[in-house]
Scaffold this active site. Structure first.
Site, PDB file in Angstrom:
ATOM      1  N   CYS A  95       0.733  -1.117   0.134  1.00 37.67           N
ATOM      2  CA  CYS A  95      -0.017   0.065  -0.268  1.00 37.67           C
ATOM      3  C   CYS A  95       0.899   1.234  -0.090  1.00 37.67           C
ATOM      4  O   CYS A  95       1.627   1.217   0.910  1.00 37.67           O
ATOM      5  CB  CYS A  95      -0.791   0.015   1.257  1.00 37.67           C
ATOM      6  SG  CYS A  95      -1.903   1.537   1.192  1.00 37.67           S
ATOM      7  N   CYS A 150       0.293   3.281   3.617  1.00 41.04           N
ATOM      8  CA  CYS A 150       0.676   2.623   4.806  1.00 41.04           C
ATOM      9  C   CYS A 150       1.542   1.560   4.682  1.00 41.04           C
ATOM     10  O   CYS A 150       2.120   1.210   5.832  1.00 41.04           O
ATOM     11  CB  CYS A 150      -0.447   2.493   5.818  1.00 41.04           C
ATOM     12  SG  CYS A 150      -1.077   0.843   4.840  1.00 41.04           S
ATOM     13  N   CYS A 198      -7.312  -1.385   1.234  1.00 41.10           N
ATOM     14  CA  CYS A 198      -6.483  -1.641   2.242  1.00 41.10           C
ATOM     15  C   CYS A 198      -7.007  -1.819   3.484  1.00 41.10           C
ATOM     16  O   CYS A 198      -7.705  -0.896   3.903  1.00 41.10           O
ATOM     17  CB  CYS A 198      -5.195  -0.667   2.037  1.00 41.10           C
ATOM     18  SG  CYS A 198      -4.140  -0.915   3.478  1.00 41.10           S
ATOM     19  N   CYS A 230      -5.388   0.774   6.042  1.00 40.74           N
ATOM     20  CA  CYS A 230      -5.622   2.308   6.258  1.00 40.74           C
ATOM     21  C   CYS A 230      -7.053   2.600   5.618  1.00 40.74           C
ATOM     22  O   CYS A 230      -7.240   3.759   5.518  1.00 40.74           O
ATOM     23  CB  CYS A 230      -4.368   3.038   5.682  1.00 40.74           C
ATOM     24  SG  CYS A 230      -4.176   2.870   4.014  1.00 40.74           S
ATOM     25  N   CYS A 267      -8.255  -6.068  -9.974  1.00 40.78           N
ATOM     26  CA  CYS A 267      -7.833  -5.012 -10.925  1.00 40.78           C
ATOM     27  C   CYS A 267      -7.491  -3.882 -10.125  1.00 40.78           C
ATOM     28  O   CYS A 267      -8.464  -3.043  -9.672  1.00 40.78           O
ATOM     29  CB  CYS A 267      -8.970  -4.724 -11.592  1.00 40.78           C
ATOM     30  SG  CYS A 267      -8.775  -3.306 -13.029  1.00 40.78           S
TER      31      CYS A 267
HETATM   32 ZN   LIG Z   1      -2.910   1.100   3.433  1.00 35.71          ZN
END
Ligand SMILES: [Zn+2]
Length: 94
Positions: A10, A13, A59, A62, A82
């Site tokens: 990510c 984060c 995610c 976060c 995707c």
């Molecule tokens: Zn994240």
């Protein structure tokens, strides 16, 4: 298209999201994966915006929007995650 090996994290984060081993060529121009590195590392949520029924991928750490998952991916999962390339940061493997 990036052919680099590593862990896609990510960008917001650093949570580990997708391994490059699960990346495949979908022909869409979007980074596509058939499974997350661990199912608990991503959250999915039904997205009914724009009059379509899609499943949003976020995610789990976060809450950042990552992309969408579609049920037309390759084996073994049959799923196609995707993902927006700006949501991912590749941590290359040595
Ligand atoms: Zn994240």
């Amino acid at each position: 298209m990036s052919k680099e090996k590593g862990m896609y994290k990510c960008v917001a984060c650093g949570n580990e999201l997708f391994d490059s081993n699960t990346k495949f060529e979908s022909g869409t121009g979007w980074p596509s994966f058939y499974q997350p590195v661990q199912s608990e590392n991503v959250d999915t949520e039904e997205d009914r915006s724009y009059g379509m029924r899609r499943t949003e991928v976020k995610c789990s750490a976060c809450g950042a929007h990552l992309g969408h998952v579609f049920p037309d991916g390759p084996k073994p999962t049959g799923l196609r995650y995707c993902i927006n390339s700006v949501a991912l940061k590749l941590d290359p493997k040595q």
